[in-house]
Motif scaffolding. Sequence first.
Motif, short mmCIF file in Angstrom:
data_model
loop_
_atom_site.label_atom_id
_atom_site.label_comp_id
_atom_site.label_asym_id
_atom_site.label_seq_id
_atom_site.Cartn_x
_atom_site.Cartn_y
_atom_site.Cartn_z
N ILE A 120 0.96 -1.33 -0.18
CA ILE A 120 0.11 -0.15 -0.14
C ILE A 120 0.90 1.29 0.05
N PRO A 121 2.13 1.43 0.84
CA PRO A 121 2.77 2.66 0.88
C PRO A 121 3.39 2.86 -0.65
N ARG A 122 3.95 1.65 -1.07
CA ARG A 122 4.69 1.77 -2.25
C ARG A 122 3.93 2.15 -3.42
N ARG A 123 2.44 1.54 -3.50
CA ARG A 123 1.48 2.08 -4.29
C ARG A 123 1.06 3.63 -4.19
N MET A 124 1.09 3.91 -2.98
CA MET A 124 0.72 5.46 -2.50
C MET A 124 1.82 6.44 -3.09
N TRP A 125 3.13 5.92 -2.84
CA TRP A 125 4.28 6.72 -3.40
C TRP A 125 4.35 6.67 -4.90
N ASN A 126 4.10 5.67 -5.63
CA ASN A 126 4.03 5.65 -7.02
C ASN A 126 3.00 6.48 -7.61
N GLU A 127 1.99 6.54 -6.99
CA GLU A 127 0.81 7.23 -7.45
C GLU A 127 1.06 8.83 -7.35
#
Length: 449
Positions: free
Chosen positions: A28-35
């Motif tokens: 989730i944090p990885r996806r949030m940072w990528n977005e």
Amino acid sequence: MNRNRKGGIILKLLVACALVLLFLSIDIPRRMWNEKLERTKIAHERMKTMFNLSILYMQETGSYNGDLKEVYDFAVNYDTLKVNAPEIETEILDLDTNQIRIDFNDYKRISDLVVTDANGNFIQKIEKDSLKIYQTAYAGSKELNVTLKLRDSKLGLTPDVIKLTCEEPIKVIANRKTEKDIYWDFYANKRIDQERIKPESIIQKVNMARYVIDEMKDTEPYLCPSTKEKFNVNFNLSAKVKMDLEFSLKEDFDTLLFADRSFEKITSNENLLNFFLEKVSLKSTNAVADFVREHEVDGDSTYSNDKSKDSLFNIFFVDKVEEVLKNENWKETENRNLRSIDTDKEKNFSPEKQFNLFFSVTLPAKVQPLLSNEKVANKLSMINVIYNTQIYDIDTLSVKISSPITENSVFRGYERNALESKSVFGVEDDENHGYIDDGDESWNMNSQK
């Protein structure tokens, strides 16, 4: 036995839940940072797009527009933007003209070369193990036509065509190192002749928005992707400031004639005094140079040394101060520029700023000792100065487009569920995306520091 079995199942469920939570805590944090990074990238691209559209809008209409939606709408409906036809660049690689390199530099609108034979058929690839990873070999022919492949076929640009002919089949290798490093080599054992066939019109008309926006994929480039607000627009202004002043012995002035000017003793204002002395110093220096030059022309170098020049300067300085007394009036007019962003123009174009633009002068060091001269001091005390500054023209130099994100922003460009809360993983909302100011990108300037 059953109790142990139940305990084992519960343990397995706990392990499974722990693994799921571990996965979520990473994913989730990885996806949030990528977005978040993707929105930043989109914001930067949009600001560059709107900056380019704003420049073209100004060129076509004669003025800038602070409403980027209006700029975009104008560009979408403007089909008569005049641009040069895209060019193909050629380079002869040997003296015998047996090898020619062809490439291009407009990578934003051109993706590659297109090579066909005399019948209009695309040349075919040849598999060769000896080629480098970025090279592709093609089967050539005695006559080849080379033109450009547009990224947006609907743009309507018509490029040049390079016609290559040879007595034997021309060999072809395409070098595609990166999207911005593409060139094709054409070579043979005999001379290759080339002919450039230009389109009917070198100056061509295209749609403004399609010319700037790749294939018109982005339909709202005027909006911040994080807040869905329009980007902020500011303009860099240049004000032409005129200063008129008059040094005089007059004590009484026509109040109507000098109603818009300030009037005071020159010795009562250090800035005005220094300005006057700096002018006298310049006139004295020029007078010394002329005097020494005249004597040197006659073969007399008596006054050419520094000591003599300093003595002459002191003499001429007193004479130049006396000019005000002799001529009664000594007028000066100067023009300079003040710059400001539009939102700060009241402060930066204020009367105080106008005054400081001209009168913040440092007194020349060699003049300081002369002020103790009683003769000079008495004469200065008699001089009055009348002056005024005024702005007579304000030009818009360039545009600045910046992110609207502040600490109070509402983010409408994305939503967060309960697991994506800042309190859970600590991923903050989008930060200000920076600005592009007269072509300078803040995000690139920051990366260079």
